[in-house]
Design an enzyme around this catalytic site. Structure first.
Site, mmCIF file in Angstrom:
data_model
loop_
_atom_site.group_PDB
_atom_site.id
_atom_site.type_symbol
_atom_site.label_atom_id
_atom_site.label_comp_id
_atom_site.label_asym_id
_atom_site.label_seq_id
_atom_site.Cartn_x
_atom_site.Cartn_y
_atom_site.Cartn_z
ATOM 1 N N ASP A 105 0.818 -1.221 0.000
ATOM 2 C CA ASP A 105 0.000 0.000 0.000
ATOM 3 C C ASP A 105 0.852 1.272 0.000
ATOM 4 O O ASP A 105 0.506 2.252 -0.650
ATOM 5 C CB ASP A 105 -1.050 -0.002 1.112
ATOM 6 N N SER A 150 2.559 -8.480 -1.987
ATOM 7 C CA SER A 150 3.029 -8.485 -0.596
ATOM 8 C C SER A 150 2.698 -9.844 0.009
ATOM 9 O O SER A 150 1.602 -10.357 -0.216
ATOM 10 C CB SER A 150 2.309 -7.394 0.205
ATOM 11 N N ASP A 152 2.080 -10.233 2.987
ATOM 12 C CA ASP A 152 1.290 -9.993 4.202
ATOM 13 C C ASP A 152 -0.224 -10.129 3.997
ATOM 14 O O ASP A 152 -0.964 -10.270 4.965
ATOM 15 C CB ASP A 152 1.582 -8.587 4.747
ATOM 16 N N MET A 194 5.764 -13.756 9.868
ATOM 17 C CA MET A 194 5.726 -12.360 9.391
ATOM 18 C C MET A 194 4.284 -11.890 9.170
ATOM 19 O O MET A 194 3.338 -12.621 9.447
ATOM 20 C CB MET A 194 6.516 -12.240 8.093
ATOM 21 N N HIS A 284 12.938 -14.596 6.839
ATOM 22 C CA HIS A 284 12.784 -14.365 5.401
ATOM 23 C C HIS A 284 12.623 -15.626 4.572
ATOM 24 O O HIS A 284 12.364 -15.536 3.364
ATOM 25 C CB HIS A 284 13.938 -13.496 4.887
ATOM 26 N N GLN A 286 10.162 -17.235 4.724
ATOM 27 C CA GLN A 286 8.746 -17.120 4.332
ATOM 28 C C GLN A 286 8.550 -16.273 3.087
ATOM 29 O O GLN A 286 7.477 -16.250 2.512
ATOM 30 C CB GLN A 286 7.946 -16.404 5.427
HETATM 31 O O1 F6P Z 1 5.905 -6.672 4.081
HETATM 32 C C1 F6P Z 1 6.615 -7.855 3.945
HETATM 33 C C2 F6P Z 1 7.476 -8.120 5.157
HETATM 34 O O2 F6P Z 1 8.154 -9.340 4.942
HETATM 35 C C3 F6P Z 1 6.750 -8.116 6.487
HETATM 36 O O3 F6P Z 1 6.036 -9.295 6.720
HETATM 37 C C4 F6P Z 1 7.886 -7.858 7.444
HETATM 38 O O4 F6P Z 1 7.414 -7.194 8.580
HETATM 39 C C5 F6P Z 1 8.799 -6.955 6.658
HETATM 40 O O5 F6P Z 1 8.455 -7.106 5.292
HETATM 41 C C6 F6P Z 1 10.263 -7.234 6.832
HETATM 42 O O6 F6P Z 1 10.968 -6.245 6.152
HETATM 43 P P1 F6P Z 1 12.529 -6.348 5.845
HETATM 44 O O7 F6P Z 1 12.726 -7.372 4.772
HETATM 45 O O8 F6P Z 1 12.877 -4.990 5.380
HETATM 46 O O9 F6P Z 1 13.198 -6.764 7.095
#
Ligand code: F6P
Length: 366
Positions: A105, A150, A152, A194, A284, A286
């Site tokens: 978003d 995303s 999420d 996450m 990550h 995930q």
């Molecule tokens: O928005 C995707 C996401 O993987 C979220 O689930 C997590 O909070 C964030 O990004 C982690 O971000 P970064 O890869 O910058 O640590």
């Protein structure tokens, strides 16, 4: 021939490459010229080699590739007007006045702001003599189409974001692996997943793996949840269950908005139930890896629709977001979806958890 730019922005998500592939190939099929903007908004601001014309064969095999092969970056410059001026100039010099952006978003809101400022940016570039009036004349309107990418699944107005089902699949596989070792030792595992401020991954992982208890940001547990959780787990153990899985969303909170951490949950399981407990933070893992079939399909169908939306748009239509609702690919006004997403977040911030849930329900009843 119309030139269409495609970029990925924000956190990478499995399926983004399939979306880029679909945009590139559909653009060519419709007689347009696709351009990839590398490194997200950074590519727009820096231009040069980061804006590259794409051919049919450039995206061969991209459906199954994880991450985003055209790169993504968090770009501070684009948040400031000078960055957006540079971006507008680079687009005009490349002859691009339509952008399809796959991101979350925040990235999509940035794109809509860019579109609303477009005319002013061009005027300023002409005033500063960085571009001539003739150069800007044929690009008076910037066309923006959003694809939501995303893991999420945190955007309102669409049932699924590109990447969410791949991530959910990976979480389920990981919990299955943990199950085997948990069962062997009769242990408890607290698994942190996450999702930022959204509990979709945690909730669906809980449903899909038969977890004992789940912590979500949108529905914080009632005060005294420690006893409730222990009672449930005790009951499951009394029924002969040798393993305990508790899933904690990374954004999980209590009713006072304090974070609920995996280590606190572990301490409760140890002190109150005497369970030998371990914590697994999936991290990550995930987000990486190949896209599942659903995300490949979703990204491909939505990429095709995004090109159609570009070709049908007029200066008066609000920027569309390509969604999926009840298995149909749809178009929704991008900023309405963003506002609804933000309204849910605001309810949670104000501890109006029922309000947050009813906004989500209203969305499904639409
Ligand atoms: O928005 C995707 C996401 O993987 C979220 O689930 C997590 O909070 C964030 O990004 C982690 O971000 P970064 O890869 O910058 O640590």
């Amino acid at each position: 021939r119309k030139r269409i730019g495609v970029m990925t922005s924000g956190g990478d998500a499995p399926g983004m490459n399939a979306a880029v592939r679909a945009v590139v190939r559909m653009s060519i099929a419709k007689g347009c010229e696709p351009y990839a903007i590398f490194e997200g908004y950074e590519g727009l601001v820096k231009g040069g080699d980061l804006i590259k014309k794409m051919n049919w064969e450039d995206v061969r095999g991209w459906q199954s590739e994880g991450g985003t092969l055209i790169g993504t970056a968090r770009c501070k410059e684009f948040r400031e007007r000078p960055g957006r001026l540079a971006a507008a100039k680079n687009l005009i010099l490349s002859g691009i006045d339509a952008l399809i952006i796959c991101g979350g978003d925040g990235s999509l809101t940035g794109a809509d702001i860019f579109r609303s400022e477009w005319k002013g940016l061009l005027d300023e570039l002409v005033q500063n003599k960085e571009l001539t009036q003739a150069q800007t004349d044929q690009f008076q309107h910037l066309n923006i189409v959003g694809l939501v990418g995303s893991i999420d699944n945190d955007m309102s107005s669409t049932d699924a974001t590109i990447g969410a089902y791949s991530s959910l699949t990976r979480i389920c596989q990981s919990v299955d692996f943990i199950d085997a070792t948990a069962y062997s030792h009769s242990r408890a595992f607290v698994v942190e997943v996450m999702g930022r401020h959204c509990g979709w991954l945690a909730l669906m992982a809980g449903v899909s793996t038969g977890a004992d208890f789940v912590f979500l940001p949108e529905k914080p547990p009632a005060n005294g949840w420690e006893d409730e959780m222990c009672d449930i787990i005790r009951k499951h153990r009394a029924l002969g269950k040798r393993k305990t899985i508790v899933i904690v969303a990374e954004g999980a909170i209590d009713r006072e908005l304090n974070p609920i951490s995996a280590s606190y949950v572990k301490d409760i399981l140890v002190s109150k139930l005497r369970l030998d407990t371990r914590i697994t933070t999936l991290g990550h893992v995930q987000r990486g890896g190949t896209a599942c079939a659903y995300d490949r399909m979703l990204a491909t169908l939505q990429g095709v629709e995004a090109v159609e939306a570009v070709l049908e748009s007029t200066p008066d239509t609000p920027s569309p977001m390509i969604a999926i609702n009840e298995n149909k690919i749809t178009r929704k006004p991008l900023m309405d979806a963003v506002k609804l997403t933000q309204a849910v977040a605001a309810c949670i911030q104000n501890k109006d958890f029922d309000g947050a849930m009813s906004l989500r329900d209203a969305e499904f009843e639409e």
